[in-house]
Scaffold this active site. Sequence first.
Site, short mmCIF file in Angstrom:
data_model
loop_
_atom_site.label_atom_id
_atom_site.label_comp_id
_atom_site.label_asym_id
_atom_site.label_seq_id
_atom_site.Cartn_x
_atom_site.Cartn_y
_atom_site.Cartn_z
N SER A 55 0.53 -1.33 -0.03
CA SER A 55 0.15 -0.01 -0.14
C SER A 55 0.62 1.27 -0.12
CB SER A 55 -0.72 -0.06 1.33
OG SER A 55 -0.25 -0.42 2.38
N ARG A 56 2.23 1.21 0.62
CA ARG A 56 2.90 2.30 0.54
C ARG A 56 4.32 1.94 0.31
NH1 ARG A 56 3.32 3.82 6.02
NH2 ARG A 56 2.34 1.98 6.73
N SER A 111 17.50 -6.01 5.22
CA SER A 111 18.01 -4.66 5.40
C SER A 111 19.51 -4.85 5.68
CB SER A 111 17.16 -3.95 6.59
OG SER A 111 17.90 -2.89 6.91
N TYR A 154 14.80 -5.08 14.99
CA TYR A 154 14.61 -4.92 13.48
C TYR A 154 15.90 -5.84 13.01
CZ TYR A 154 14.20 -2.62 9.22
OH TYR A 154 13.95 -2.34 7.77
N ALA A 201 17.64 -8.07 14.08
CA ALA A 201 17.55 -9.54 14.21
C ALA A 201 16.47 -10.12 13.42
CB ALA A 201 17.16 -9.82 15.78
N LYS A 225 15.87 -8.70 10.42
CA LYS A 225 16.20 -8.82 9.05
C LYS A 225 17.37 -9.70 8.69
CE LYS A 225 13.29 -5.58 7.61
NZ LYS A 225 12.37 -6.13 6.53
P1 NAP Z 1 6.41 1.76 4.79
O1 NAP Z 1 6.33 2.86 4.15
O2 NAP Z 1 6.01 1.80 6.47
O3 NAP Z 1 5.40 0.72 4.56
C1 NAP Z 1 5.15 -0.65 4.98
C2 NAP Z 1 3.94 -1.42 4.63
O4 NAP Z 1 4.19 -2.68 5.33
C3 NAP Z 1 2.71 -1.11 4.24
O5 NAP Z 1 2.42 -1.44 3.17
C4 NAP Z 1 1.96 -1.67 5.49
O6 NAP Z 1 0.61 -1.77 5.55
C5 NAP Z 1 2.69 -3.08 5.60
N1 NAP Z 1 2.58 -3.70 6.77
C6 NAP Z 1 3.00 -2.88 8.12
N2 NAP Z 1 2.76 -4.20 8.98
C7 NAP Z 1 1.96 -4.92 8.57
C8 NAP Z 1 1.27 -6.21 9.04
N3 NAP Z 1 1.36 -6.64 10.11
N4 NAP Z 1 0.66 -6.98 8.01
C9 NAP Z 1 0.58 -6.68 6.57
N5 NAP Z 1 1.27 -5.37 5.96
C10 NAP Z 1 1.91 -4.87 7.05
O7 NAP Z 1 7.87 0.90 5.04
P2 NAP Z 1 8.95 0.77 3.70
O8 NAP Z 1 10.03 1.82 4.09
O9 NAP Z 1 8.24 0.82 2.39
O10 NAP Z 1 9.65 -0.66 3.95
C11 NAP Z 1 8.97 -1.88 3.28
C12 NAP Z 1 10.16 -2.78 3.60
O11 NAP Z 1 11.55 -2.31 3.47
C13 NAP Z 1 10.05 -3.09 5.26
O12 NAP Z 1 10.32 -4.60 5.35
C14 NAP Z 1 11.26 -2.47 5.62
O13 NAP Z 1 12.00 -3.22 6.77
C15 NAP Z 1 12.51 -2.76 4.48
N6 NAP Z 1 13.42 -1.70 4.46
C16 NAP Z 1 13.12 -0.14 4.47
C17 NAP Z 1 14.19 0.74 4.43
C18 NAP Z 1 13.90 2.25 4.53
O14 NAP Z 1 15.09 3.03 4.61
N7 NAP Z 1 12.79 2.67 4.34
C19 NAP Z 1 15.41 0.02 4.62
C20 NAP Z 1 15.68 -1.09 4.49
C21 NAP Z 1 14.90 -2.10 4.51
P3 NAP Z 1 0.04 -0.57 6.04
O15 NAP Z 1 -0.29 0.81 4.65
O16 NAP Z 1 -1.60 -0.81 5.77
O17 NAP Z 1 0.32 0.20 7.28
#
Ligand code: NAP
Length: 248
Positions: free
Chosen positions: A15-16, A143, A156, A158, A160
């Site tokens: 979704s995001r 990550s 987090y 742990a 990842k």
């Molecule tokens: P984000 O913008 O916060 O989006 C998180 C997404 O996960 C949303 O679609 C959310 O749904 C969904 N979500 C969260 N908890 C959930 C649950 N219990 N069941 C189903 N869906 C769930 O995060 P992002 O930055 O895009 O991160 C995406 C992935 O990349 C994550 O695994 C994160 O750890 C990894 N990552 C991110 C970064 C970074 O810098 N952003 C770096 C390294 C790794 P809703 O919209 O409905 O809340």
Amino acid sequence: MRIFQSKVALITGGSRGIGKAIALAFAEQGANVAFTYRSAGAAAESVVKEIEAKGCKAAGYQSDARSFDDTHKVVDAVIKDFGRIDILVNNAGITKDTLLMRMTEQDWDDVIDTNLKGAFNFCKAVSRQMISQREGKIVNISSIAGVIGNPGQTNYSASKAGMIGITKTLAKELASRNIQVNAVAPGFVDTDMTEKLTAQQKEALLNMIPMKRTAKPEEIASVVLFLASPASSYMTGQVVCVDGGIVM
Ligand code: NAP
């Protein structure tokens, strides 16, 4: 001919942020896209419309990645609605950052259950379908925190690092079934997740990055598409860092 024409991709947390960029990038290349979200119904609806505007089938499923039963119900629904699942991207994730001394049991459980158990739930539910199809691609979004650690992220990191363990073990278990399992380890990406960092934290982060900038979600999505495509046909069990040069 678009490279994922008539393939079906399932993305958790579409979704995001990064998950949305992955969903749109797959649709750009002709894939039909199913994705899950936790609560952002309006955002999910607009992602569905954006995918449909690219001429592909799309559906968003409200579901909690932490729930084993929920996950199996969603995977059954996707198979019923789309007929198959060619690609799984385990992307749903959360942070609950604080130093270990202040970290509560709830902080630990929430992050491990969402990020790590969520990936287990989907790998288990989808790999059964991929085995019956005799092919599949799984990409886990880890990550760099799971590779090199990060203060304030014991839970987090742990989760990842655990996803990297799942990736390598499943890659070995499923290689003979023509299913490849790889991971992408992003550095710092412009999404809601990093938006909540303070200006001071952001400056400290930029100093760590040789390329001196954060990533756009699309720069993570392009590597995910590579790992889901025939271009990576001889890769499995790998962790690709997409981080502007932090890990090298
Ligand atoms: P984000 O913008 O916060 O989006 C998180 C997404 O996960 C949303 O679609 C959310 O749904 C969904 N979500 C969260 N908890 C959930 C649950 N219990 N069941 C189903 N869906 C769930 O995060 P992002 O930055 O895009 O991160 C995406 C992935 O990349 C994550 O695994 C994160 O750890 C990894 N990552 C991110 C970064 C970074 O810098 N952003 C770096 C390294 C790794 P809703 O919209 O409905 O809340």
